[in-house]
Design a protein around this motif. Structure first.
Motif, mmCIF file in Angstrom:
data_model
loop_
_atom_site.group_PDB
_atom_site.id
_atom_site.type_symbol
_atom_site.label_atom_id
_atom_site.label_comp_id
_atom_site.label_asym_id
_atom_site.label_seq_id
_atom_site.Cartn_x
_atom_site.Cartn_y
_atom_site.Cartn_z
ATOM 1 N N GLY A 1 7.363 -72.926 6.773
ATOM 2 C CA GLY A 1 6.827 -72.145 7.892
ATOM 3 C C GLY A 1 6.339 -70.746 7.531
ATOM 4 O O GLY A 1 5.202 -70.377 7.848
ATOM 5 N N PRO A 2 7.154 -69.936 6.864
ATOM 6 C CA PRO A 2 6.726 -68.559 6.597
ATOM 7 C C PRO A 2 5.488 -68.472 5.704
ATOM 8 O O PRO A 2 4.733 -67.495 5.809
ATOM 9 C CB PRO A 2 7.955 -67.949 5.905
ATOM 10 C CG PRO A 2 9.110 -68.760 6.407
ATOM 11 C CD PRO A 2 8.560 -70.156 6.541
ATOM 12 N N ALA B 1 18.114 -74.338 3.099
ATOM 13 C CA ALA B 1 18.484 -73.839 1.772
ATOM 14 C C ALA B 1 17.271 -73.465 0.936
ATOM 15 O O ALA B 1 17.402 -72.801 -0.093
ATOM 16 C CB ALA B 1 19.320 -74.888 1.042
ATOM 17 N N THR B 2 16.090 -73.912 1.351
ATOM 18 C CA THR B 2 14.857 -73.604 0.632
ATOM 19 C C THR B 2 13.814 -73.166 1.647
ATOM 20 O O THR B 2 13.423 -73.934 2.524
ATOM 21 C CB THR B 2 14.324 -74.840 -0.130
ATOM 22 O OG1 THR B 2 15.379 -75.386 -0.932
ATOM 23 C CG2 THR B 2 13.144 -74.466 -1.013
ATOM 24 N N VAL B 3 13.394 -71.926 1.541
ATOM 25 C CA VAL B 3 12.409 -71.383 2.488
ATOM 26 C C VAL B 3 11.266 -70.769 1.683
ATOM 27 O O VAL B 3 11.439 -69.726 1.042
ATOM 28 C CB VAL B 3 13.038 -70.308 3.405
ATOM 29 C CG1 VAL B 3 11.999 -69.802 4.410
ATOM 30 C CG2 VAL B 3 14.267 -70.848 4.127
ATOM 31 N N GLU B 4 10.117 -71.429 1.699
ATOM 32 C CA GLU B 4 8.968 -70.896 0.958
ATOM 33 C C GLU B 4 8.537 -69.600 1.638
ATOM 34 O O GLU B 4 8.182 -69.592 2.824
ATOM 35 C CB GLU B 4 7.844 -71.925 0.942
ATOM 36 C CG GLU B 4 6.830 -71.656 -0.152
ATOM 37 C CD GLU B 4 5.982 -72.883 -0.422
ATOM 38 O OE1 GLU B 4 6.497 -73.861 -0.995
ATOM 39 O OE2 GLU B 4 4.802 -72.867 -0.040
ATOM 40 N N ALA B 5 8.555 -68.503 0.879
ATOM 41 C CA ALA B 5 8.512 -67.186 1.514
ATOM 42 C C ALA B 5 7.116 -66.621 1.692
ATOM 43 O O ALA B 5 6.781 -66.051 2.730
ATOM 44 C CB ALA B 5 9.364 -66.202 0.714
ATOM 45 N N ALA C 1 8.661 -79.380 5.637
ATOM 46 C CA ALA C 1 8.421 -79.280 7.076
ATOM 47 C C ALA C 1 8.297 -77.814 7.443
ATOM 48 O O ALA C 1 8.665 -76.931 6.660
ATOM 49 C CB ALA C 1 9.567 -79.929 7.858
ATOM 50 N N SER C 2 7.753 -77.575 8.629
ATOM 51 C CA SER C 2 7.462 -76.212 9.065
ATOM 52 C C SER C 2 8.149 -75.956 10.406
ATOM 53 O O SER C 2 7.932 -76.699 11.372
ATOM 54 C CB SER C 2 5.942 -76.054 9.195
ATOM 55 O OG SER C 2 5.610 -74.766 9.634
ATOM 56 N N ALA C 3 8.982 -74.927 10.440
ATOM 57 C CA ALA C 3 9.748 -74.633 11.662
ATOM 58 C C ALA C 3 8.819 -74.513 12.859
ATOM 59 O O ALA C 3 7.820 -73.789 12.832
ATOM 60 C CB ALA C 3 10.529 -73.330 11.485
ATOM 61 N N GLY C 4 9.130 -75.238 13.904
ATOM 62 C CA GLY C 4 8.340 -75.183 15.124
ATOM 63 C C GLY C 4 6.983 -75.854 14.994
ATOM 64 O O GLY C 4 6.190 -75.819 15.928
ATOM 65 N N GLY C 5 6.710 -76.454 13.840
ATOM 66 C CA GLY C 5 5.396 -77.074 13.621
ATOM 67 C C GLY C 5 4.302 -76.058 13.339
ATOM 68 O O GLY C 5 3.107 -76.370 13.467
ATOM 69 N N LEU C 6 4.675 -74.863 12.918
ATOM 70 C CA LEU C 6 3.676 -73.830 12.586
ATOM 71 C C LEU C 6 2.702 -74.330 11.528
ATOM 72 O O LEU C 6 3.079 -75.013 10.592
ATOM 73 C CB LEU C 6 4.372 -72.585 12.023
ATOM 74 C CG LEU C 6 5.049 -71.625 12.986
ATOM 75 C CD1 LEU C 6 5.735 -70.519 12.199
ATOM 76 C CD2 LEU C 6 4.029 -71.040 13.945
ATOM 77 N N GLY C 7 1.466 -73.925 11.680
ATOM 78 C CA GLY C 7 0.484 -74.270 10.657
ATOM 79 C C GLY C 7 -0.613 -75.124 11.236
ATOM 80 O O GLY C 7 -0.402 -76.290 11.520
ATOM 81 N N GLY D 1 -1.623 -79.814 12.163
ATOM 82 C CA GLY D 1 -0.253 -79.334 12.198
ATOM 83 C C GLY D 1 0.687 -79.968 11.194
ATOM 84 O O GLY D 1 0.677 -81.174 10.964
ATOM 85 N N ASN D 2 1.505 -79.114 10.606
ATOM 86 C CA ASN D 2 2.597 -79.573 9.774
ATOM 87 C C ASN D 2 3.612 -80.335 10.605
ATOM 88 O O ASN D 2 3.778 -80.079 11.799
ATOM 89 C CB ASN D 2 3.313 -78.357 9.179
ATOM 90 C CG ASN D 2 2.600 -77.783 7.981
ATOM 91 O OD1 ASN D 2 2.403 -78.467 6.988
ATOM 92 N ND2 ASN D 2 2.201 -76.520 8.077
ATOM 93 N N LEU D 3 4.347 -81.219 9.940
ATOM 94 C CA LEU D 3 5.518 -81.824 10.558
ATOM 95 C C LEU D 3 6.475 -80.709 10.977
ATOM 96 O O LEU D 3 6.790 -79.825 10.181
ATOM 97 C CB LEU D 3 6.209 -82.744 9.542
ATOM 98 C CG LEU D 3 7.594 -83.279 9.921
ATOM 99 C CD1 LEU D 3 7.542 -84.097 11.207
ATOM 100 C CD2 LEU D 3 8.165 -84.103 8.787
ATOM 101 N N ALA D 4 6.924 -80.744 12.217
ATOM 102 C CA ALA D 4 7.865 -79.730 12.700
ATOM 103 C C ALA D 4 9.258 -80.007 12.132
ATOM 104 O O ALA D 4 9.747 -81.135 12.210
ATOM 105 C CB ALA D 4 7.921 -79.742 14.228
#
Lengths: 319, 319
Positions: free
Chosen positions: B25-26, B55-59, B244-250, B260-263
């Motif tokens: 997401g970020p 545990a893994t957040v692409e920043a 996946a992307s939080a909230g389906g962002l993207g 849209g990305n998979l939420a």
């Protein structure tokens, strides 16, 4: 732009060669619309759906108009679509509804039961067994008239009041519907909480109880986005009847408490990718849903409809 | 109301016990936002995502700011999240980007290749092999610095200009990325046209080519609503890393050309139902996506977010 060739067809081993889509948009979709749709528009919708290749289009409901005013025009609608080349099942709640349907020439009917006591009370004002008793003469009479009876079963996975629904309770009511004489069952995930393992567990339990997979249809809602994954699990189990609603009609997906039906287009897209024959012309189906969305004054929530009616090649940034 | 107990956990045989979600997401989400999000908001977003158990957040991305102005603040952002208890990979397009990332202490980096010539040209202004040559020193240098390298591969199933993408072409580029030294690969369905049989065919071909399933992640888009069904197919093949992307962002799913990305929430809901451990607290994740949606001024397109933040028990009509 060559997305016309997409999705690429790549069959997966062990899946059925053909799936029958039970289109519920005109009944299950429109009965949840706030606005009442003109009878002529409903007839045209059914006609266009059949023209897109859908062989089974649930047309309307003979529930008392007081309960579902959106479908109060069943008597006027049914004759308008008599010549449509598709099976047009109708919902009948009781003997009175069946009489009305039979009088118009309907021979494919559906009753609707509940797996949970809470929903049976809320929807039918009866206990689960009380509702089954009500359906007994309906099914018998329909069969005597040479009809085909579908038994809907709501809340097969979870219930908004009771929470998770035990598999053995669903099996019991399915058994009862088959024993009444139902020709097919539709397993409804009315609040959309099923996940693929739960789907497999229920289908396996039904098989173990001697209910043939061939009489089972699945009716998933996309409330939590799970409908297609659940459908894949059902196909892997051998299910060949899948309920869906053109354009995702049914429940407003833009409202917070979305209860949207699986969109027929999203289903057809997956089945086309899997090389599973449905007889549906996706372009004509999408055009029909866009036409209906225009009548309703809001866009279709189907992702496939939205993607195919937009421009697919713009704004593709990296990854 | 007892939907807190839902979905019911019913494991399916043959699936992994644990899945690592690679939250994008970020980076992947916010780089597609028209508005630039303040650096402090990005940092707080990453912090909340990690707090929800991801545990893994692409920043962020160390692409030249001219190409992705939304992420031009990578140098300012990265130190703000240095204490976040999660892996925080960053995108690096070339040696210059890698130098910038390493200088800030980043050790998990990602390069992004394309399976098709059209997209390699459009996104990287290079041929497929030209891009791989560009990545060679990047991967080598990152590995020398003790880093971990993810290789993104776009257009693994279909391409908006070229149509369906042959499986053997994807296998060839995956092989090249592994040979360069990539520790893991992410198979991107950039335009969302994959279906489950295609997913299985690609994963099988990669296995046959000697590329271990353990190094593979899948990155599905929900453009046609297929992302979760494709994920299920990947899990059945043994894949244990899912992007996946939080909230389906993207990509804006309300736009016609949704990409849209998979939420992440829809994914977590399915995995929770399947009894697959992700370490994610769904309530905290949903709260984070709602918070971010408020910052962006529009609702999350995730169906699970919408369903869980509405009232789930109202307006359940029959079937």
């Amino acid at each position: 732009m060559s997305t016309d060739a997409l999705p690429m067809t790549v069959p997966a081993p062990g899946l059925p060669a053909r799936v029958r889509i039970h289109e519920v948009g005109p009944r299950d979709g429109l009965q949840n619309e706030a606005a009442t749709v003109p009878t002529e528009v409903k007839a045209e919708f059914i006609r266009r759906l059949a023209g897109a290749g859908l062989a089974t289009v649930e047309a309307t409901s003979f529930v008392h108009p007081r309960w579902v005013p959106q479908l109060a025009d069943a008597e006027a609608l049914f004759p308008l679509v008599a010549d449509v080349p598709a099976e047009l099942p109708v919902l009948v709640p009781n003997e009175r509804g069946l009489e009305r349907a039979l009088a118009l020439g309907a021979r494919r009917v559906a009753v609707f039961a509940s797996a949970t006591e809470s929903f049976a009370q809320a929807n039918l004002n009866r206990s689960v067994d009380g509702a089954l008793a009500m359906f007994e003469p309906v099914v018998a009479c329909a069969k005597e008239a040479g009809g085909h009876v579908r038994g809907y079963l709501s809340m097969c996975f979870g219930d908004p009041w009771e929470g998770p629904v035990p598999v053995d309770r669903v099996v019991r009511v399915c058994r009862a519907l088959v024993d009444l004489g139902c020709d097919e069952l539709s397993l409804g995930d009315t609040i959309g909480v099923a996940t693929p393992g739960h789907v497999r567990a229920l289908l396996t339990a039904l098989e173990d109880a001697g209910i043939a997979t061939g009489v089972l249809g699945v009716h998933f809602h996309d409330t939590y986005g799970q409908a297609l994954a659940n459908t894949l699990a059902a196909l892997e189990h051998g299910v060949t009847t899948v309920d869906a609603s053109a354009g995702g009609l049914g429940g407003c997906p833009y409202a917070k408490s979305a209860t949207g039906n699986l969109a027929t287009e999203d289903l057809v897209w997956m089945l086309r990718g899997l090389g599973i024959d449905t007889g549906v012309d996706l372009s004509r189906l999408v055009a029909t849903s866009v036409w209906m969305a225009d009548r309703l004054g809001r866009p279709s929530p189907s992702r496939t409809v939205r993607a195919l009616t937009g421009s697919a090649a713009d704004s593709h940034k990296e990854q």
